[in-house]
Scaffold this motif. Structure first.
Motif, mmCIF file in Angstrom:
data_model
loop_
_atom_site.group_PDB
_atom_site.id
_atom_site.type_symbol
_atom_site.label_atom_id
_atom_site.label_comp_id
_atom_site.label_asym_id
_atom_site.label_seq_id
_atom_site.Cartn_x
_atom_site.Cartn_y
_atom_site.Cartn_z
ATOM 1 N N LEU A 77 13.830 18.065 25.395
ATOM 2 C CA LEU A 77 13.133 16.805 25.587
ATOM 3 C C LEU A 77 11.964 16.637 24.618
ATOM 4 C CD1 LEU A 77 13.200 14.269 27.312
ATOM 5 C CD2 LEU A 77 11.693 15.425 28.919
ATOM 6 N N SER A 78 11.257 17.711 24.326
ATOM 7 C CA SER A 78 10.135 17.597 23.393
ATOM 8 C C SER A 78 10.633 17.256 21.991
ATOM 9 C CB SER A 78 9.302 18.878 23.378
ATOM 10 O OG SER A 78 10.064 19.969 22.914
ATOM 11 N N ARG A 79 11.718 17.850 21.574
ATOM 12 C CA ARG A 79 12.289 17.547 20.255
ATOM 13 C C ARG A 79 12.810 16.102 20.221
ATOM 14 N NH1 ARG A 79 13.565 20.658 15.879
ATOM 15 N NH2 ARG A 79 12.897 22.534 16.927
ATOM 16 N N SER A 80 13.439 15.678 21.284
ATOM 17 C CA SER A 80 13.949 14.305 21.368
ATOM 18 C C SER A 80 12.801 13.294 21.316
ATOM 19 C CB SER A 80 14.746 14.140 22.663
ATOM 20 O OG SER A 80 14.998 12.798 22.928
ATOM 21 N N THR A 81 11.756 13.573 22.072
ATOM 22 C CA THR A 81 10.602 12.676 22.098
ATOM 23 C C THR A 81 9.952 12.594 20.730
ATOM 24 O OG1 THR A 81 10.236 13.244 24.414
ATOM 25 C CG2 THR A 81 8.397 12.225 23.254
ATOM 26 N N TYR A 82 9.818 13.730 20.091
ATOM 27 C CA TYR A 82 9.225 13.778 18.751
ATOM 28 C C TYR A 82 10.048 12.934 17.782
ATOM 29 C CZ TYR A 82 7.281 15.853 14.482
ATOM 30 O OH TYR A 82 6.682 16.046 13.273
ATOM 31 N N SER A 83 11.364 13.057 17.839
ATOM 32 C CA SER A 83 12.210 12.307 16.915
ATOM 33 C C SER A 83 12.109 10.805 17.158
ATOM 34 C CB SER A 83 13.664 12.768 17.003
ATOM 35 O OG SER A 83 14.237 12.395 18.227
ATOM 36 N N LYS A 84 11.922 10.391 18.400
ATOM 37 C CA LYS A 84 11.785 8.970 18.711
ATOM 38 C C LYS A 84 10.465 8.396 18.209
ATOM 39 C CE LYS A 84 14.702 8.905 22.804
ATOM 40 N NZ LYS A 84 14.748 8.661 24.243
ATOM 41 N N MET A 85 9.472 9.247 18.015
ATOM 42 C CA MET A 85 8.152 8.783 17.598
ATOM 43 C C MET A 85 7.961 8.820 16.083
ATOM 44 S SD MET A 85 5.974 10.522 20.673
ATOM 45 C CE MET A 85 4.418 9.772 20.281
ATOM 46 N N LEU A 86 8.942 9.309 15.355
ATOM 47 C CA LEU A 86 8.826 9.388 13.901
ATOM 48 C C LEU A 86 8.877 8.002 13.275
ATOM 49 C CD1 LEU A 86 11.124 12.429 13.029
ATOM 50 C CD2 LEU A 86 8.631 12.371 13.185
ATOM 51 N N PRO A 87 8.149 7.820 12.176
ATOM 52 C CA PRO A 87 8.238 6.535 11.478
ATOM 53 C C PRO A 87 9.583 6.404 10.764
ATOM 54 C CG PRO A 87 6.858 8.057 10.250
ATOM 55 C CD PRO A 87 7.211 8.742 11.548
ATOM 56 N N GLU A 88 9.925 5.182 10.409
ATOM 57 C CA GLU A 88 11.151 4.951 9.656
ATOM 58 C C GLU A 88 10.998 5.556 8.265
ATOM 59 O OE1 GLU A 88 14.041 3.664 10.692
ATOM 60 O OE2 GLU A 88 13.158 3.542 12.687
ATOM 61 N N THR A 89 11.845 6.505 7.941
ATOM 62 C CA THR A 89 11.809 7.167 6.644
ATOM 63 C C THR A 89 13.150 7.831 6.395
ATOM 64 O OG1 THR A 89 10.665 8.796 5.272
ATOM 65 C CG2 THR A 89 10.847 9.300 7.609
ATOM 66 N N LYS A 90 13.384 8.196 5.159
ATOM 67 C CA LYS A 90 14.606 8.922 4.822
ATOM 68 C C LYS A 90 14.382 10.427 4.891
ATOM 69 C CE LYS A 90 16.606 5.391 1.909
ATOM 70 N NZ LYS A 90 17.197 5.071 0.630
ATOM 71 N N ASP A 91 13.113 10.838 4.983
ATOM 72 C CA ASP A 91 12.764 12.255 4.922
ATOM 73 C C ASP A 91 12.308 12.783 6.282
ATOM 74 O OD1 ASP A 91 12.226 14.793 3.937
ATOM 75 O OD2 ASP A 91 10.195 14.258 3.342
ATOM 76 N N HIS A 92 13.224 12.824 7.243
ATOM 77 C CA HIS A 92 12.883 13.368 8.556
ATOM 78 C C HIS A 92 12.750 14.886 8.522
ATOM 79 C CE1 HIS A 92 14.297 9.417 10.202
ATOM 80 N NE2 HIS A 92 13.136 9.585 10.791
ATOM 81 N N ALA A 93 13.312 15.517 7.512
ATOM 82 C CA ALA A 93 13.264 16.978 7.431
ATOM 83 C C ALA A 93 11.829 17.480 7.354
ATOM 84 C CB ALA A 93 14.067 17.469 6.233
ATOM 85 N N SER A 94 10.961 16.777 6.627
ATOM 86 C CA SER A 94 9.557 17.198 6.522
ATOM 87 C C SER A 94 8.873 17.149 7.874
ATOM 88 C CB SER A 94 8.802 16.302 5.542
ATOM 89 O OG SER A 94 9.325 16.438 4.259
ATOM 90 N N TYR A 95 9.168 16.122 8.640
ATOM 91 C CA TYR A 95 8.560 15.999 9.961
ATOM 92 C C TYR A 95 9.037 17.118 10.891
ATOM 93 C CZ TYR A 95 6.718 11.421 8.755
ATOM 94 O OH TYR A 95 6.022 10.408 8.166
ATOM 95 N N PHE A 96 10.316 17.437 10.829
ATOM 96 C CA PHE A 96 10.825 18.505 11.689
ATOM 97 C C PHE A 96 10.386 19.880 11.201
ATOM 98 C CE2 PHE A 96 13.451 15.234 13.583
ATOM 99 C CZ PHE A 96 13.317 15.574 14.917
#
Length: 155
Positions: A77-96
């Protein structure tokens, strides 16, 4: 407690972890991820309080079952919540990557304070209370999440 008892506890945690993940997913669909995470943190604080006072083997097994139900779900759930709060970008790998680094830092700090409290007090029971302190701190920090993120969303 015999070694076989610890094996039973580990099995309980693993099996109930899958059930807990399913239950948390269901609950987050009904009340939202943030509220479900807050409920999970409250349960974790209760688990820490229970770990401070348990004295029997059967209480230990119930505690292990509680850990299993909460642990699997809160991680997903924490990972799911984090992914829902990410800004629109092509580089989600940096956030994760950042998420993973902060998770590892939390593991190191939690383990350090757990050991330090046992060293400082001579009792592992107080180590569990140090873990509860971090859950309380996490709960307080969650109140800083903007309210618009608290809305119920379907997964």
């Amino acid at each position: 407690m015999p070694d076989s008892g610890l094996i039973v506890a580990i099995l309980l945690i693993q099996i109930l972890g899958a059930i807990g993940a399913y239950l948390m997913s269901w609950l987050s669909g009904r009340i939202g991820n943030i509220r479900t995470l807050m409920i999970s943190i409250i349960i974790w604080i209760g688990v820490c309080a229970a770990a401070f006072v348990i004295t029997t083997e059967i209480q230990f097994y119930f505690l292990a079952a509680s850990v299993g139900l909460v642990m699997g779900g809160v991680q997903a759930l924490s990972r799911s919540t984090y992914s829902k709060m990410l800004p629109e970008t092509k580089d989600h790998a940096s956030y994760f990557s950042f998420f993973d680094v902060t998770e590892k830092v939390g593991i190191v700090l939690g383990t350090f304070f757990f050991g330090f409290m046992e060293y400082a007090t001579g009792s592992i029971r107080y180590s569990v209370l140090s873990v509860a302190f971090f859950f309380i701190l996490g709960m307080l920090l969650m109140f800083f999440i903007p309210r618009k993120e608290w809305k119920v969303t379907k997964n």
